[in-house]
Every structure is written in structure tokens, then in C-alpha cells.
Design an enzyme around this catalytic site. Structure first.
Site, short mmCIF file in Angstrom:
data_model
loop_
_atom_site.label_atom_id
_atom_site.label_comp_id
_atom_site.label_asym_id
_atom_site.label_seq_id
_atom_site.Cartn_x
_atom_site.Cartn_y
_atom_site.Cartn_z
CB CYS A 1 -0.94 0.04 1.19
SG CYS A 1 -2.19 -1.27 1.22
NE ARG A 2 1.34 2.21 5.52
CZ ARG A 2 1.66 2.03 6.79
NH1 ARG A 2 1.59 3.04 7.65
NH2 ARG A 2 2.04 0.85 7.23
CB SER A 3 6.62 1.25 1.05
OG SER A 3 6.22 -0.09 0.99
CG ASP B 1 -1.79 -0.14 6.80
OD1 ASP B 1 -2.26 -0.16 5.63
OD2 ASP B 1 -1.24 -1.12 7.32
#
Length: 161
Positions: free
Chosen positions: A21-23, A130
Site C-alpha cells: 500500500c504505502r511504500s 495504513d
């Protein structure tokens, strides 16, 4: 913790827990913005766990980026390795827990490379939340935060070149 940015920064690693998701979103945004600004940088992303090893980014993250004209081509989840600490010049964590995990694994000689990505943001937001267990609006919020932070990072990097 904000690392000293120098003209020697060429490789940047973005880290979250699962690397879906984020990275990878940060990696895709940074690649697109580097092309736009002409910064000669390399990017990668990794997770602190290997649960999603080899998977593509979350479909909701892909959809959010596609709406903004950014793609995830070639990005697959991978787990952080010990060699990443030596290989990358800057390692940016999505949240405090990811940063704590990095600090726990990172040799002392490389800890100066570690920071929260939102340290480069303009606002008071410290962590990138997240979005995994939420709806699509969470992915849009993550995009907004990461674009802000990466713009700030690039502004600082351009000042050192």
C-alpha cells in the site's frame, strides 16, 4: 529524526509493513515526480514483513494512482533485507512502528539514513496511515500525504544538488 540531506543521495528506499500500500505508492509517486523534475535518483520499496512477497500493490492503491496518471509498473512486494541499510542513501518509513522496526534491525553506522517520510511534509501529520483495512478514501488520503512529503523531499534534495 530527519537525516542530513546531501548531494550524495542517489538511492531512496520507502518502507511500510507489507509493501503493498504505502511504500509502493511512495515509490511510484517518487519515480513519476523524479522524471518530471529531472532528478537522477533511484527508488525502491520494501516491507518489514514478507507476507505479501512478490505480489503487486493493492488493487485499491493501483486504482487511486491510475486516477492521477501514475502507474506501478514493475513494482512487486519484497521484504527489507539487511543489505538495504548499506545500499540505500535514505530510508523513509511510513509510520512510527515501521521506523522502530528499522531502528531495531539497522546497524548503528547506518541509522542516520532513517526517517519518517512525513518529516518532509508541510503539515503536522507525522505518519502515513495504513489504508489496508479501510475504504478507497483512505488510499486517496495516503496519496495526498505522500505527494506532499515527496514534494518536500525533492525541494530539499534540489537545494543540495
Amino acid at each position: 529524526m530527519l537525516p542530513l540531506l546531501t548531494a550524495n543521495i542517489r538511492k531512496i528506499l520507502f518502507v511500510c509493513m507489507g509493501n503493498i500500500c504505502r511504500s509502493p505508492t511512495a515509490e511510484a509517486i517518487a519515480r513519476a515526480k523524479a522524471q518530471d523534475t529531472g532528478l537522477a535518483l533511484e527508488f525502491d520499496s520494501a516491507g518489514t514483513i514478507d507476507y505479501h512477497q512478490g505480489e503487486q500493490p493493492d488493487i485499491r492503491a493501483q486504482a487511486a494512482l491510475e486516477r492521477r496518471g501514475i502507474d506501478f509498473s514493475g513494482i512487486r512486494a519484497r521484504k527489507l533485507t539487511q543489505s538495504d541499510f548499506a545500499e540505500f542513501d535514505l530510508i523513509l518509513a511510513a509510520d512510527e512502528q515501521n521506523l522502530a522496526d528499522l531502528l531495531g534491525r539497522c546497524p548503528e553506522a547506518y541509522q542516520h539514513k532513517l526517517a519518517l517520510i512525513m518529516a518532509f511534509g508541510k503539515g503536522s501529520t507525522v505518519e502515513v496511515p495504513d489504508p489496508y483495512y479501510g475504504g478507497s478514501d483512505g488510499f486517496e488520503r495516503v496519496l495526498d500525504l505522500l505527494e506532499e512529503a515527496i514534494d518536500g523531499l525533492f525541494n530539499e534534495l534540489q537545494a543540495t544538488y
